[in-house]
Enzyme design. Structure first.
Site, PDB file in Angstrom:
ATOM      1  N   PHE A   1     -25.128   6.929  -7.619  1.00  0.00           N
ATOM      2  CA  PHE A   1     -24.245   7.089  -7.734  1.00  0.00           C
ATOM      3  C   PHE A   1     -23.417   7.944  -9.047  1.00  0.00           C
ATOM      4  O   PHE A   1     -22.054   8.111  -8.746  1.00  0.00           O
ATOM      5  CB  PHE A   1     -23.807   5.410  -7.701  1.00  0.00           C
TER       6      PHE A   1
ATOM      7  N   PRO B   1     -29.902  -0.232 -10.052  1.00  0.00           N
ATOM      8  CA  PRO B   1     -30.024   1.409 -10.146  1.00  0.00           C
ATOM      9  C   PRO B   1     -28.818   2.000  -9.871  1.00  0.00           C
ATOM     10  O   PRO B   1     -28.127   2.020  -9.032  1.00  0.00           O
ATOM     11  CB  PRO B   1     -31.183   2.033  -9.800  1.00  0.00           C
ATOM     12  N   CYS B   2     -28.535   3.266 -10.901  1.00  0.00           N
ATOM     13  CA  CYS B   2     -27.139   3.455 -10.858  1.00  0.00           C
ATOM     14  C   CYS B   2     -27.452   5.092 -10.251  1.00  0.00           C
ATOM     15  O   CYS B   2     -25.929   5.998 -10.217  1.00  0.00           O
ATOM     16  CB  CYS B   2     -25.726   3.712 -12.100  1.00  0.00           C
ATOM     17  N   GLN B   3     -28.609   5.929 -10.349  1.00  0.00           N
ATOM     18  CA  GLN B   3     -28.448   7.173  -9.855  1.00  0.00           C
ATOM     19  C   GLN B   3     -28.451   7.644  -8.723  1.00  0.00           C
ATOM     20  O   GLN B   3     -27.913   9.261  -8.453  1.00  0.00           O
ATOM     21  CB  GLN B   3     -30.395   7.584 -10.047  1.00  0.00           C
TER      22      GLN B   3
END
Length: 244
Positions: free
Chosen positions: A85, A81-83
């Site tokens: 960063f 999950p990229c949220q």
């Protein structure tokens, strides 16, 4: 050589499709979102899907589900999950519980020992906390691994930001990629196949695709619903606040 892949944080299978088109086989997919798991099962009835948090699956369980043993997988792939960063989010990074999922990716790589791995994430990961997330990944993925009396080590290429529009996708989507292999082979990222229109003739390459190229042949849509019209009114403010 094995062509079987362990897919982590599989989502609806977008990254998996690309590897399948390149000749690989997804041996197992690990995904926490139930809706995504339903999509994976519907699109790929024969795919083994482990539904749940990756922390709840040991590497041994993942290998067993895939019908593999350590050293046998071709690749471990995934985009945690990229949220944490994202440049559009709060950028809590490793302090966000989801940020720790980077360590879960590392754990599975080190314990399953695939020939190589591909990790993708938002470009904001590179400069979070002065690059601490990037350095953590490079350091941990490069550490020697002892298994059955032998020592293995991954050669990790310098991470690189690639933009989907440069490879024939009608979307400007930048992602950073971390790629490594335990064969000691150098890795070269693919050169862009598409370029901006003003460079296309000069470089003799196809120009970037646009939305019309992607959906222009579709039939005319129905009139937008009340919900769609209401959401559309929020786009301008969202771009101003979050950049997307």
């Amino acid at each position: 050589m094995s062509h079987k892949i362990i897919s982590l944080f599989s989502g609806a299978g977008g990254l998996d499709i690309g590897f399948e088109e390149a000749g690989f086989e997804i041996a197992v997919a690990v995904e926490a979102d139930s809706s995504c798991c339903d999509t994976l099962r519907r699109n790929c009835p024969n795919l083994i899907v482990l539904e749940g948090n990756i922390e709840d699956f040991s590497s041994e369980q993942i290998l067993q589900a895939a019908g593999l043993k350590p050293l046998e997988a071709a690749l471990v792939i995934g985009g945690p999950p990229c949220q944490p960063f994202s440049l559009a989010g709060n950028r809590l990074g490793l302090d966000d519980p989801r940020g720790h999922l980077l360590k879960e990716f590392i754990r599975v790589v080190r314990e399953t020992l695939p020939i190589g791995f591909v990790l993708e994430n938002v470009r904001g990961l590179l400069n979070w906390d002065n690059g601490s997330a990037k350095e953590l990944l490079l350091e941990e993925l490069s550490k020697p691994i002892e298994f059955n009396g032998q020592v293995y080590q991954y050669k990790v290429a310098d991470p690189k930001v690639l933009n989907a529009v440069d490879y024939g996708v009608a979307q400007k989507r930048e992602r950073v990629f971390f790629v490594g292999n335990r064969l000691g082979l150098p890795f070269k990222y693919p050169e862009p196949s598409h370029v901006p229109c003003e460079q296309a003739m000069l470089l003799n390459k196809p120009q970037h695709k646009n939305v019309w190229d992607a959906i222009g042949a579709l039939p005319h849509p129905d009139e937008p619903s009340e919900t769609a019209q209401r959401v559309a009114q929020t786009i301008k403010g969202r771009i101003a606040s979050h950049g997307y």
